[in-house]
Design a protein around this motif. Structure first.
Motif, PDB file in Angstrom:
ATOM      1  N   GLU A  38       0.714  -1.279  -0.108  1.00 34.12           N
ATOM      2  CA  GLU A  38      -0.031  -0.194   0.102  1.00 34.12           C
ATOM      3  C   GLU A  38       0.886   1.426  -0.134  1.00 34.12           C
ATOM      4  O   GLU A  38       0.449   2.863  -0.532  1.00 34.12           O
ATOM      5  CB  GLU A  38      -0.500   0.167   0.768  1.00 34.12           C
ATOM      6  N   GLY A  39       1.940   1.158   0.482  1.00 32.79           N
ATOM      7  CA  GLY A  39       3.142   2.456   0.393  1.00 32.79           C
ATOM      8  C   GLY A  39       3.365   2.840  -1.051  1.00 32.79           C
ATOM      9  O   GLY A  39       3.706   3.785  -1.253  1.00 32.79           O
ATOM     10  N   ALA A  40       3.642   1.265  -1.465  1.00 34.84           N
ATOM     11  CA  ALA A  40       4.184   1.661  -3.047  1.00 34.84           C
ATOM     12  C   ALA A  40       3.095   2.136  -3.811  1.00 34.84           C
ATOM     13  O   ALA A  40       3.089   3.273  -4.320  1.00 34.84           O
ATOM     14  CB  ALA A  40       4.843   0.063  -3.528  1.00 34.84           C
ATOM     15  N   ARG A  41       1.691   1.821  -3.671  1.00 33.77           N
ATOM     16  CA  ARG A  41       1.069   1.773  -4.504  1.00 33.77           C
ATOM     17  C   ARG A  41      -0.177   2.997  -4.696  1.00 33.77           C
ATOM     18  O   ARG A  41      -0.669   4.283  -5.092  1.00 33.77           O
ATOM     19  CB  ARG A  41      -0.515   0.551  -3.975  1.00 33.77           C
ATOM     20  N   SER A  42       0.826   4.202  -3.214  1.00 33.34           N
ATOM     21  CA  SER A  42      -0.030   5.296  -2.804  1.00 33.34           C
ATOM     22  C   SER A  42       1.220   6.152  -3.704  1.00 33.34           C
ATOM     23  O   SER A  42       0.447   7.285  -4.353  1.00 33.34           O
ATOM     24  CB  SER A  42       0.116   6.140  -1.372  1.00 33.34           C
ATOM     25  N   VAL A  43       2.389   6.357  -4.466  1.00 35.08           N
ATOM     26  CA  VAL A  43       3.405   6.733  -5.229  1.00 35.08           C
ATOM     27  C   VAL A  43       3.370   6.123  -6.684  1.00 35.08           C
ATOM     28  O   VAL A  43       3.835   6.775  -7.344  1.00 35.08           O
ATOM     29  CB  VAL A  43       4.399   6.836  -4.757  1.00 35.08           C
ATOM     30  N   THR A  44       2.155   4.942  -7.306  1.00 37.42           N
ATOM     31  CA  THR A  44       2.538   4.784  -8.402  1.00 37.42           C
ATOM     32  C   THR A  44       2.231   5.633  -9.374  1.00 37.42           C
ATOM     33  O   THR A  44       2.972   5.396 -10.471  1.00 37.42           O
ATOM     34  CB  THR A  44       1.216   3.438  -8.819  1.00 37.42           C
ATOM     35  N   GLY A  45       1.242   6.312  -9.495  1.00 34.24           N
ATOM     36  CA  GLY A  45       1.262   7.287 -10.718  1.00 34.24           C
ATOM     37  C   GLY A  45       2.056   7.778 -10.952  1.00 34.24           C
ATOM     38  O   GLY A  45       2.601   8.185 -11.434  1.00 34.24           O
ATOM     39  N   PRO A  46       2.109   8.949  -9.568  1.00 36.08           N
ATOM     40  CA  PRO A  46       3.691   9.613  -9.631  1.00 36.08           C
ATOM     41  C   PRO A  46       4.936   8.955 -10.141  1.00 36.08           C
ATOM     42  O   PRO A  46       5.561   9.738 -11.404  1.00 36.08           O
ATOM     43  CB  PRO A  46       3.787  10.579  -8.843  1.00 36.08           C
ATOM     44  N   LEU A  47       5.083   7.941  -9.895  1.00 37.36           N
ATOM     45  CA  LEU A  47       6.550   7.145 -10.031  1.00 37.36           C
ATOM     46  C   LEU A  47       6.437   6.981 -11.782  1.00 37.36           C
ATOM     47  O   LEU A  47       7.280   6.986 -12.214  1.00 37.36           O
ATOM     48  CB  LEU A  47       6.349   6.303  -9.289  1.00 37.36           C
TER      49      LEU A  47
END
Length: 256
Positions: A38-47
């Protein structure tokens, strides 16, 4: 708990971990795993956008990941039932997830980042049916509603703390995705360590359910069966005295 209400000991398989402890430890596993993905998914779009992805690419990749996480369960569920390798599928799915997330911050190539995003979702599809089966065996002894409620509450704690941690590291590092996603490697390693430990202690969680659903006589304490109440009220003949058999009474016809 049914065993407790019946006056029987709680079912504890070899390894010494009772059903509640198993549920709580598995809740810790889910908490840490949610912390990671969930930590990774929170920044998937900007990444992905920082690697040159358009809004269309971000939508397609994240949508394909969710489709894999849900659709592939139609394959992993029957596979778990057929092979009975619930521990192997659970550990494999968690490993695929926690090993796919930290490299996201350092790959630097769009196609590789997209593949890692989808791989993380595939890991969820692989582990979910097998993990739920393991929990179902343990919660047969704790009460399935209460057991799954505790597990889900711990799961959601990880889903809250993970994005907050990533956001804090991004703020401190000047929006550097490498450190922000790199910190997720520590809880990911803890997930795998706990899973291998639980598997070693409780290789057969179905033992919880077998002990709860066994016939009552198989769990009763050893010893002679109790005497029924009606038998206790019967007089006991004195020692050495035997009753003679009762002779039949002959009835003579009455004179007319």
């Amino acid at each position: 708990m049914r065993a407790a209400r019946a006056g029987l000991p709680d079912p504890v398989p070899p390894g010494g971990i009772g059903p509640w402890r198993f549920v709580v430890w598995f809740g810790v596993v889910s908490l840490l795993a949610d912390f990671v993905y969930e930590g990774a998914r929170s920044v998937t779009g900007p990444l992905l956008a920082s690697l040159g992805a358009s809004a269309l690419v971000v939508g397609v990749v994240t949508g394909a990941g969710e489709a894999a996480a849900l659709g592939l369960r139609l394959v992993s569920g029957p596979l778990a039932d057929r092979t009975r390798r619930f521990w192997g599928l659970s550990i494999g799915g968690y490993a695929l997830t926690v090993l796919s997330v930290p490299p996201l911050g350092v790959v630097g190539v769009l196609w590789a980042a997209c593949a890692l995003v989808i791989a993380e979702r595939v890991g969820r599809a692989v582990r979910s049916p097998a993990k739920d089966t393991l929990l179902a065996h343990a919660t047969a002894a704790t009460g399935r509603g209460r057991g799954f409620a505790v597990h889900e509450a711990m799961d959601q704690v990880g889903a809250l703390v993970g994005p907050l941690t990533v956001a804090g590291v991004l703020a401190l590092s000047g929006d550097a995705y490498g450190p922000a996603l790199g910190v997720l490697a520590a809880p990911g390693a803890a997930v795998l360590g706990l899973l291998f430990w639980l598997r070693a202690r409780v290789p057969d969680p179905e033992a919880y359910e077998r002990q709860v659903t066994a016939p009552p006589g198989t769990l009763a304490p050893a010893g002679p069966p109790p005497c029924p109440p009606s038998a206790r009220r019967l007089p006991t003949p004195a020692a050495g005295h035997q009753h003679e058999p009762r002779r039949p009474v002959r009835r003579h016809p009455r004179p007319r």
